[in-house]
Design an enzyme around this catalytic site. Structure first.
Site, PDB file in Angstrom:
ATOM      1  N   HIS A  83       0.739  -1.151  -0.083  1.00  5.93           N
ATOM      2  CA  HIS A  83       0.016  -0.004   0.009  1.00  5.93           C
ATOM      3  C   HIS A  83       0.700   1.212   0.086  1.00  5.93           C
ATOM      4  O   HIS A  83       1.771   1.490   0.902  1.00  5.93           O
ATOM      5  CB  HIS A  83      -1.034  -0.088   1.341  1.00  5.93           C
ATOM      6  CG  HIS A  83      -1.805  -1.213   0.971  1.00  5.93           C
ATOM      7  ND1 HIS A  83      -2.568  -1.929   2.099  1.00  5.93           N
ATOM      8  CD2 HIS A  83      -2.858  -1.566  -0.044  1.00  5.93           C
ATOM      9  CE1 HIS A  83      -3.313  -2.635   1.776  1.00  5.93           C
ATOM     10  NE2 HIS A  83      -3.515  -2.388   0.405  1.00  5.93           N
ATOM     11  N   ARG A 112       0.793   4.462   0.535  1.00  8.63           N
ATOM     12  CA  ARG A 112       0.753   5.570   1.630  1.00  8.63           C
ATOM     13  C   ARG A 112       1.585   5.067   2.867  1.00  8.63           C
ATOM     14  O   ARG A 112       1.824   5.858   3.793  1.00  8.63           O
ATOM     15  CB  ARG A 112      -0.585   5.929   1.839  1.00  8.63           C
ATOM     16  CG  ARG A 112      -1.408   5.049   2.661  1.00  8.63           C
ATOM     17  CD  ARG A 112      -2.907   5.583   2.687  1.00  8.63           C
ATOM     18  NE  ARG A 112      -3.798   4.484   3.079  1.00  8.63           N
ATOM     19  CZ  ARG A 112      -5.060   4.602   2.939  1.00  8.63           C
ATOM     20  NH1 ARG A 112      -5.594   5.752   2.630  1.00  8.63           N
ATOM     21  NH2 ARG A 112      -5.903   3.682   3.591  1.00  8.63           N
ATOM     22  N   GLU A 113       1.854   3.805   3.148  1.00  2.00           N
ATOM     23  CA  GLU A 113       2.332   2.986   4.161  1.00  2.00           C
ATOM     24  C   GLU A 113       3.768   3.408   4.286  1.00  2.00           C
ATOM     25  O   GLU A 113       4.508   2.145   4.087  1.00  2.00           O
ATOM     26  CB  GLU A 113       1.897   1.630   4.576  1.00  2.00           C
ATOM     27  CG  GLU A 113       0.098   1.660   4.614  1.00  2.00           C
ATOM     28  CD  GLU A 113      -0.508   0.451   4.583  1.00  2.00           C
ATOM     29  OE1 GLU A 113       0.180  -0.826   4.369  1.00  2.00           O
ATOM     30  OE2 GLU A 113      -1.713   0.360   4.344  1.00  2.00           O
ATOM     31  N   ARG A 138      -3.358   4.695  -2.008  1.00  4.36           N
ATOM     32  CA  ARG A 138      -3.358   3.267  -1.522  1.00  4.36           C
ATOM     33  C   ARG A 138      -2.740   2.248  -2.694  1.00  4.36           C
ATOM     34  O   ARG A 138      -1.998   1.230  -2.443  1.00  4.36           O
ATOM     35  CB  ARG A 138      -4.372   2.760  -0.735  1.00  4.36           C
ATOM     36  CG  ARG A 138      -4.449   1.377  -0.383  1.00  4.36           C
ATOM     37  CD  ARG A 138      -5.658   1.263   0.475  1.00  4.36           C
ATOM     38  NE  ARG A 138      -6.305  -0.104   0.526  1.00  4.36           N
ATOM     39  CZ  ARG A 138      -6.132  -0.941   1.643  1.00  4.36           C
ATOM     40  NH1 ARG A 138      -5.617  -0.453   2.623  1.00  4.36           N
ATOM     41  NH2 ARG A 138      -6.564  -2.179   1.625  1.00  4.36           N
ATOM     42  N   ASN A 177      -3.369  -5.922  -2.440  1.00  4.89           N
ATOM     43  CA  ASN A 177      -3.836  -6.890  -1.237  1.00  4.89           C
ATOM     44  C   ASN A 177      -4.892  -7.311  -1.412  1.00  4.89           C
ATOM     45  O   ASN A 177      -5.426  -8.038  -0.364  1.00  4.89           O
ATOM     46  CB  ASN A 177      -3.354  -6.240  -0.117  1.00  4.89           C
ATOM     47  CG  ASN A 177      -2.816  -7.270   0.908  1.00  4.89           C
ATOM     48  OD1 ASN A 177      -2.588  -8.198   0.631  1.00  4.89           O
ATOM     49  ND2 ASN A 177      -3.210  -6.951   2.268  1.00  4.89           N
ATOM     50  N   ARG A 178      -5.668  -7.138  -2.405  1.00  6.41           N
ATOM     51  CA  ARG A 178      -7.018  -7.920  -2.703  1.00  6.41           C
ATOM     52  C   ARG A 178      -7.037  -8.610  -4.016  1.00  6.41           C
ATOM     53  O   ARG A 178      -8.065  -9.262  -4.566  1.00  6.41           O
ATOM     54  CB  ARG A 178      -8.090  -6.967  -2.609  1.00  6.41           C
ATOM     55  CG  ARG A 178      -8.370  -6.175  -1.315  1.00  6.41           C
ATOM     56  CD  ARG A 178      -8.859  -7.145  -0.333  1.00  6.41           C
ATOM     57  NE  ARG A 178      -9.155  -6.234   1.205  1.00  6.41           N
ATOM     58  CZ  ARG A 178      -8.319  -6.013   2.068  1.00  6.41           C
ATOM     59  NH1 ARG A 178      -6.948  -6.064   1.530  1.00  6.41           N
ATOM     60  NH2 ARG A 178      -8.451  -5.323   2.846  1.00  6.41           N
ATOM     61  N   HIS A 226       2.821  -3.908   6.665  1.00  7.31           N
ATOM     62  CA  HIS A 226       1.695  -2.810   6.389  1.00  7.31           C
ATOM     63  C   HIS A 226       1.855  -2.019   7.785  1.00  7.31           C
ATOM     64  O   HIS A 226       2.245  -2.129   8.744  1.00  7.31           O
ATOM     65  CB  HIS A 226       0.427  -3.425   6.381  1.00  7.31           C
ATOM     66  CG  HIS A 226       0.232  -4.210   5.126  1.00  7.31           C
ATOM     67  ND1 HIS A 226      -0.621  -3.648   4.124  1.00  7.31           N
ATOM     68  CD2 HIS A 226       0.535  -5.351   4.604  1.00  7.31           C
ATOM     69  CE1 HIS A 226      -0.483  -4.509   2.986  1.00  7.31           C
ATOM     70  NE2 HIS A 226       0.058  -5.740   3.363  1.00  7.31           N
ATOM     71  N   SER A 227       1.040  -0.553   7.601  1.00 11.36           N
ATOM     72  CA  SER A 227       0.653   0.105   8.653  1.00 11.36           C
ATOM     73  C   SER A 227      -0.685   0.649   8.441  1.00 11.36           C
ATOM     74  O   SER A 227      -1.410   0.676   7.371  1.00 11.36           O
ATOM     75  CB  SER A 227       1.582   1.467   8.790  1.00 11.36           C
ATOM     76  OG  SER A 227       1.282   2.192   7.703  1.00 11.36           O
ATOM     77  N   TYR A 228      -1.538   1.080   9.515  1.00  7.22           N
ATOM     78  CA  TYR A 228      -0.840   0.933  10.960  1.00  7.22           C
ATOM     79  C   TYR A 228      -1.769   0.312  11.819  1.00  7.22           C
ATOM     80  O   TYR A 228      -2.940  -0.034  11.590  1.00  7.22           O
ATOM     81  CB  TYR A 228      -0.565   2.195  11.555  1.00  7.22           C
ATOM     82  CG  TYR A 228      -1.922   3.228  11.472  1.00  7.22           C
ATOM     83  CD1 TYR A 228      -2.447   3.813  10.431  1.00  7.22           C
ATOM     84  CD2 TYR A 228      -2.576   3.409  12.777  1.00  7.22           C
ATOM     85  CE1 TYR A 228      -3.665   4.671  10.632  1.00  7.22           C
ATOM     86  CE2 TYR A 228      -3.677   4.234  12.827  1.00  7.22           C
ATOM     87  CZ  TYR A 228      -4.115   4.822  11.734  1.00  7.22           C
ATOM     88  OH  TYR A 228      -5.308   5.593  11.748  1.00  7.22           O
ATOM     89  N   TYR A 278     -10.808  -6.989   9.901  1.00 12.31           N
ATOM     90  CA  TYR A 278     -11.963  -7.483   9.348  1.00 12.31           C
ATOM     91  C   TYR A 278     -11.563  -8.385   8.163  1.00 12.31           C
ATOM     92  O   TYR A 278     -10.320  -8.680   8.013  1.00 12.31           O
ATOM     93  CB  TYR A 278     -12.174  -5.912   8.753  1.00 12.31           C
ATOM     94  CG  TYR A 278     -11.172  -5.037   8.242  1.00 12.31           C
ATOM     95  CD1 TYR A 278     -10.319  -5.535   7.213  1.00 12.31           C
ATOM     96  CD2 TYR A 278     -10.865  -4.075   8.964  1.00 12.31           C
ATOM     97  CE1 TYR A 278      -9.226  -4.706   6.869  1.00 12.31           C
ATOM     98  CE2 TYR A 278      -9.879  -3.164   8.731  1.00 12.31           C
ATOM     99  CZ  TYR A 278      -9.063  -3.644   7.758  1.00 12.31           C
ATOM    100  OH  TYR A 278      -7.951  -2.804   7.317  1.00 12.31           O
ATOM    101  N   GLU A 284       1.046  -5.049  11.120  1.00  8.78           N
ATOM    102  CA  GLU A 284       0.818  -3.576  11.145  1.00  8.78           C
ATOM    103  C   GLU A 284       1.448  -2.870  12.005  1.00  8.78           C
ATOM    104  O   GLU A 284       1.775  -2.911  13.362  1.00  8.78           O
ATOM    105  CB  GLU A 284      -0.680  -3.619  11.567  1.00  8.78           C
ATOM    106  CG  GLU A 284      -1.768  -4.308  10.528  1.00  8.78           C
ATOM    107  CD  GLU A 284      -2.067  -3.398   9.427  1.00  8.78           C
ATOM    108  OE1 GLU A 284      -1.544  -2.507   9.451  1.00  8.78           O
ATOM    109  OE2 GLU A 284      -2.736  -4.041   8.385  1.00  8.78           O
TER     110      GLU A 284
HETATM  111 ZN   LIG Z   1      -1.466  -1.963   4.217  1.00  3.74          ZN
END
Ligand SMILES: [Zn+2]
Ligand SMILES: *[C@@H]1O[C@H](CO)[C@@H](O)[C@H](O)[C@H]1NC(C)=O
Ligand SMILES: *[C@@H]1O[C@H](CO)[C@@H](O)[C@H](O)[C@H]1NC(C)=O
Ligand SMILES: *[C@@H]1O[C@H](CO)[C@@H](O)[C@H](O)[C@H]1NC(C)=O
Ligand SMILES: *[C@@H]1O[C@H](CO)[C@@H](O)[C@H](O)[C@H]1NC(C)=O
Ligand SMILES: *[C@@H]1O[C@H](CO)[C@@H](O)[C@H](O)[C@H]1NC(C)=O
Length: 421
Positions: free
Chosen positions: A190, A192-193, A244, A261-262, A314-316, A363, A385
């Site tokens: 992602h 922005r992480e 992202r 990541n999907r 990943h974050s966060y 989730y 995370e």
């Molecule tokens: Zn992520």
């Protein structure tokens, strides 16, 4: 798929539309705030999520079901702040303003970049005092491969949608390649992480350039991919700090990119992924529609007998997440992998991490890469995370977060170095 969930997915879609345009103009988050809302009951949790949907707000951190441990972080644009506060006050739900002006945080995030990195005499421009653009990161990887050819190999595994090279760094001191257990680590799924790109490159630096860590090369091959999504990463530096996804053409003129990541071919398209090309969790037109996910999966598959430990950064949230993420299910060796995660978690000092499945702690997220890695037979699979202040984390956190990570990494690596190959 629950109604609530559907609403949330639509919510995200709306927000992405609102804050991103395809013009080459940097997006400003001036006046945007991040609020941390604490729901004290299932009913309050539902009410908050409904309200967030109603106002079309972007969820930064949330959980599908309510627990006392998980406040909801939400991005609130200036024009919604009075009304959202009114609704929360009426419902007697408490919140704190975590970020008073997101654009100010963005402006202050990376203060030393020029001072630290534009020394033209240096062999490379990388350091861990600031977040670096892709050129600096790749320049450093090339420098390492040139400087330490006996242990560092730079592997070009393909190209991104915008034709940037996808690199995996192999670090090994073995005279016989591919004969010992291996660790996989990636960052930057992602865009922005940014702390994940920084930590992944820090781990590379420590393994290659820090003699005290030579023991970590004794029995292990390391494969590290610090920038899984280079197109998104550059876009997050130049245009939209909160980007992202990847940057591919989705058929929608306004909304580009897929949530990599999907996009993986295990339970692809199930709960926790979206059909909507504008949603942050857009799954893509089919499993492995994205060149980044294809190159990544082909490479890992080619080493799947060797890789015993898979870490995706990943974050966060300060979480160590275990499969499964597609549904509330547990792999047959869950207790074993949980025990190792708990041992690793016990090694953190500055930041504490909680351990559990993706679904239990966050989730559902169908089509995620960790589930896919588990499905092809890799035993110890974890999504991490990282800490906790949000996507915009001052660069002064890079070293504390990274140093704190190393003892846990040591525990994980020691465990897998003993697995017969
Ligand atoms: Zn992520
Ligand atoms: C609001 O919540 C507080 C606890 O957070 C409680 O003490 C108070 O009675 C509540 N007020 C109303 C009107 O529900
Ligand atoms: C860093 O240097 C670049 C190029 O010289 C310049 O455009 C930019 O404004 C500088 N940024 C900061 C934060 O000083
Ligand atoms: C992609 O990049 C490579 C070199 O990195 C170049 O040879 C090739 O022509 C590029 N392809 C496109 C479609 O731009
Ligand atoms: C690599 O292995 C050789 C031979 O076992 C050893 O002398 C050397 O110290 C090792 N280097 C590193 C960086 O681990
Ligand atoms: C895992 O541990 C829990 C509690 O410690 C136990 O109830 C469960 O049966 C165990 N599961 C497996 C598959 O061993």
């Amino acid at each position: 798929m629950s109604l609530l969930f559907t609403l949330l997915v639509l919510t995200c879609a709306f927000v992405v539309d609102q804050v991103s345009t395809e013009e080459d103009k940097a997006v400003s988050y001036s006046g945007y705030q991040v609020w941390r809302i604490t729901a004290l009951s299932k009913e309050e949790h539902q009410a908050v999520l409904k309200m967030i949907e109603h106002f079309g707000l972007e969820l930064w951190r949330w959980q599908e079901s309510q627990t006392i441990n998980t406040p909801i972080d939400v991005l609130v644009p200036p024009q919604s702040q009075i009304k959202v506060k009114q609704q929360l006050d009426e419902a007697n739900i408490s919140f704190v303003v975590k970020v008073a002006d997101l654009q100010e945080d963005i402006n202050d995030e990376n203060p030393n970049l020029n001072a630290s990195s534009y020394n033209t005499k240096a062999a490379h421009r990388m350091d861990w005092m600031s977040y670096h653009r892709l050129d600096d990161i790749y320049g450093y990887l090339n420098y390492l491969a040139d400087t330490y050819p006996n242990i560092v190999q730079l592997i070009n595994i393909g190209a991104s949608y915008e034709n940037r090279t996808l690199y995996v760094v192999r670090i090994s001191n073995s005279s016989k390649p591919d004969t010992q257990p291996a660790v996989w680590i990636d960052g930057g799924f992602h865009a922005r992480e940014w702390i994940t790109h920084a930590l992944a490159t820090y781990i590379i630096q420590q393994l290659v350039e820090e003699p005290a860590n030579a023991k970590l090369l004794f029995n292990i091959d390391w494969y590290i991919m610090p920038v899984v999504n280079p197109d998104g990463y550059e876009y997050s530096h130049v245009i939209n700090r909160l980007w992202r996804r990847s940057r591919s053409n989705t058929g929608s003129r306004r909304c580009q990119g897929v949530d990599l990541n999907r996009n993986f071919d295990f339970k692809w398209g199930g709960p926790g992924s979206s059909n909507n090309p504008c949603a942050d969790t857009f799954k893509g037109s089919k499993a492995f529609s994205e060149p980044e996910a294809v190159a990544y999966s082909k490479f890992i598959k080619s080493k799947s007998n060797q890789i015993k430990l898979y870490l995706s950064l990943h974050s966060y949230g300060q979480l160590i997440l275990l499969p499964w993420g597609y549904e509330r299910e547990y792999p047959s060796d869950y207790n074993e992998t949980l025990a190792l995660a708990n041992l690793a978690a016990s090694k953190f000092r500055a930041f504490s991490y909680r351990v559990g499945t993706t679904v239990d702690l966050l989730y559902r997220a169908s089509g995620n890469s960790a589930d896919w890695a588990k499905s092809i037979g890799i035993k110890y699979v974890y999504t991490v995370e990282l800490p906790i202040r949000g996507f915009v984390l001052p660069a002064s956190f890079i070293l504390p977060v990274s140093k704190d990570f190393f003892p846990a990494l040591d525990v994980l690596a020691s465990k897998i170095s003993t697995i017969p190959h």
